[in-house]
Design an enzyme around this catalytic site. Structure first.
Site, PDB file in Angstrom:
ATOM      1  CG  ASP A   7      -1.804   1.194   1.301  1.00 31.48           C
ATOM      2  OD1 ASP A   7      -2.452   1.499   0.283  1.00 31.48           O
ATOM      3  OD2 ASP A   7      -1.873   1.841   2.365  1.00 31.48           O
ATOM      4  CD  GLU A  68      -4.305   2.175  -3.292  1.00 34.06           C
ATOM      5  OE1 GLU A  68      -4.105   3.397  -3.400  1.00 34.06           O
ATOM      6  OE2 GLU A  68      -4.766   1.647  -2.266  1.00 34.06           O
ATOM      7  CG  ASP A 141      -1.011   3.220   6.290  1.00 42.38           C
ATOM      8  OD1 ASP A 141      -1.090   4.028   5.355  1.00 42.38           O
ATOM      9  OD2 ASP A 141      -1.201   3.517   7.485  1.00 42.38           O
TER      10      ASP A 141
END
Length: 216
Positions: A7, A68, A141
């Site tokens: 992330d 991501e 996160d």
């Protein structure tokens, strides 16, 4: 199949490693957050994130990396830092000759919760349940990185990345996700249709603005 989910974030970068069986059962291997201080020079911050990422790859030896996909948002500075970290992840995957998967926030949410509009608390709870964790994965996160890894596992691990190159990070023709196909779940079809509708109307692709949050 061991998968590292990332992330990306300049202040906090989630790094979650899971093990996926041939039947797509997933278990937790490692969960951590690489941090850098906003008071540091940007290139030094990127080095800190890169060093932590390298340590995770060297220690746990993932066979796939998933990160991501970065979308433009209102906070340009935040997006710039996120994109820089995503670039570090992509470079690390190339250096280690590892397949790389890219997933949008809405795709990840749909994969782990069944809804592309799930909030962060729902994602955390589902990640906890899927991985059989005793407590919620924190901070957010870290939970997001595990959700990204789970998404990659459930979309076919490394095999799903070998059919054709991923052009969606760079724009151009054929960059929108498929909305049809027997291999897609109902949630994936809804997500793809929403992305196509957003593109036609010039809207920002659906997703949660996680990079604008202020978490400890």
């Amino acid at each position: 199949m061991r998968i590292l989910g990332v992330d990306p974030g300049l202040t906090r970068c989630g790094l979650g490693t899971i093990e996926a069986s041939p039947t797509r059962q997933v278990t937790l291997v490692d969960m951590r957050v690489a941090r850098s201080s906003p008071t540091m020079a940007p290139h030094k911050r990127l080095l800190m994130i890169a060093d932590e990422l390298e340590e995770v790859i060297t220690t746990f030896k993932p066979q796939v990396i998933a990160v991501e996909r970065v979308f433009a948002q209102a906070n340009v500075r935040s997006v710039t830092g996120t994109a820089q970290v995503a670039g570090i992840v992509m470079l690390a995957a190339a250096r280690h000759d590892l397949p790389l998967g890219l997933h949008t926030p809405s795709e990840v949410k749909a994969a782990v919760t069944g809804s592309g509009r799930a909030d962060k608390a729902q994602v955390q709870k589902m990640v906890q349940r899927i991985l059989g964790m005793e407590t919620l994965p924190r901070p957010a996160d870290a939970a997001d990185s595990l959700a990204i890894a789970i998404t990659q596992a459930w979309r076919g691990g490394a095999q799903s990345l070998s059919a054709q190159p991923d052009r969606t990070q760079h724009g151009g023709a054929d960059t929108l996700p498929r909305a049809t196909g027997s291999d897609l779940t109902p949630a994936q079809k809804l997500w793809a249709s929403a992305e196509r509708l957003s593109s036609r109307h010039g809207a920002v692709a659906p997703g949660y603005h996680k990079h604008e949050r202020n978490e400890p």
